[in-house]
Design a protein around this motif. Structure first.
Motif: not given
Length: 333
Positions: A198-226
């Motif tokens: 449940e990685f995607e669910e956990r990521l969504l939950r913590v990002c909403h709880e902390l109100k994350v508004s900016l993210a940095f991604d050096p990976v690309g692929g599917r992970l950018t969309g997640q």
């Protein structure tokens, strides 16, 4: 002198070979650097595959950054640097820095402080300045919480260190369970592995709880969309690398209905903007942090003759630290 020469843009270690070349003569506005150490960065690997933002006529000496000692100058201005240790960036045209000597534009050299080693100085530009600029972007935008992928890599650890220094919450995404422990030992509070249930669910939950508004991604692929999907409405993902070697996969609904954005960042483009307030602030701030807050782990130190082995090590695992070419380890003809 000895230099590594790239003969094909195919990414194969066999396309790198050591050649004997004349020592370059610096022209006006250039200095001659005797190279002490030069890292293999992800950008260098992209360059070898012909996928980087700069593509030079072959054959060419690769190597985007290095450290060394200035031994000659092509003009009066550079004479003040003769005998000084510097960090340097390869010119946009011509040969790079995987060689015993390199002619480098004066404006692309930065004197090293006495406490900064050649090894740390070799990686002074690309990662430290990128981390600094991204965190400045977060500060200027008033972002109270951030997220990043590839958090266990050198850049990820630098972003973590800067976030801790500024008291900003940072969600860290890694690939393996052992990387979770590594970041927790470095003081990271929020660490998620993509292999967890449940990685995607956990990521969504913590990002909403902390109100994350900016993210940095050096990976690309599917992970950018997640990552983009996990951000609250109006969030932004800045893509600054392509470690997955895949296209970013993004759900249109996040862009349309979530009012979210994806942007790209390339340090070279930022540098081309000239010496404005942001550039001057970075030039004053970054060198004082290199080797301390912005430390680059080193995994291996190899001569130019071990190019194939060096590239294979650097490509296999970037978490363990940088692979450095040490041109002085070999014997010049």
């Amino acid at each position: 002198m000895r230099a590594l020469v790239l003969t094909a843009y195919d990414g194969r270690p066999e396309s790198l070979r050591v050649e004997s070349r004349p020592v370059p003569r610096p022209t006006t506005g250039q200095v001659l650097v005797r190279v002490a150490a030069a890292p293999i960065n992800p950008a260098d690997l992209m360059f070898m595959r012909g996928q980087y933002g700069i593509r030079k006529p072959l054959p060419v000496v690769p190597g985007l950054e290095a450290s060394g000692t200035v031994v000659d100058s092509g003009g009066v201005a550079g004479r003040l640097l003769v005998g000084r240790r510097v960090a340097c960036v390869a010119p946009g045209e011509g040969d790079g820095l995987w060689a015993e000597y390199a002619a480098v534009p004066l404006g692309q050299c930065l004197p090293l402080r006495s406490q900064v080693s050649d090894e740390q100085g070799a990686s002074l530009f690309i990662n430290p300045f990128t981390a600094w600029v991204l965190m400045e972007r977060a500060k200027e935008g008033g972002h109270a919480a951030l997220a990043q992928t590839a958090a266990a890599g050198t850049m990820g650890r630098m972003l973590l260190a800067l976030a801790k220094r500024r008291g900003v919450a940072l969600v860290n995404v890694v690939r393996r369970p052992e990387q979770v422990a590594l970041l927790q030992d470095l003081g990271a509070e929020y660490v998620l592995s993509t292999h967890e249930p449940e990685f995607e669910e956990r990521l969504l939950r913590v990002c909403h709880e902390l109100k994350v508004s900016l993210a940095f991604d050096p990976v690309g692929g599917r992970l950018t969309g997640q990552l983009l999907h996990a951000l609250p409405e109006g969030g932004t993902v800045i893509v600054y690398g392509a470690l997955s070697e895949q296209e970013c996969r993004i759900a249109p609904a996040d862009l349309i209905f979530g009012r979210k954005r994806v942007e790209g960042f390339w340090l070279s483009e930022w540098h081309r903007q000239g010496f404005g307030a942001a550039q001057i602030k970075a030039l004053m701030g970054v060198p004082s942090l290199v080797g301390q807050t912005l430390e680059t782990p080193v995994r291996a130190r190899l001569p130019l003759e071990s190019a194939g082995e060096a590239v294979r090590i650097a490509s296999a695992d970037m978490t363990s630290g940088k692979v450095l070419f040490m041109p002085g380890q070999g014997q010049s003809p």
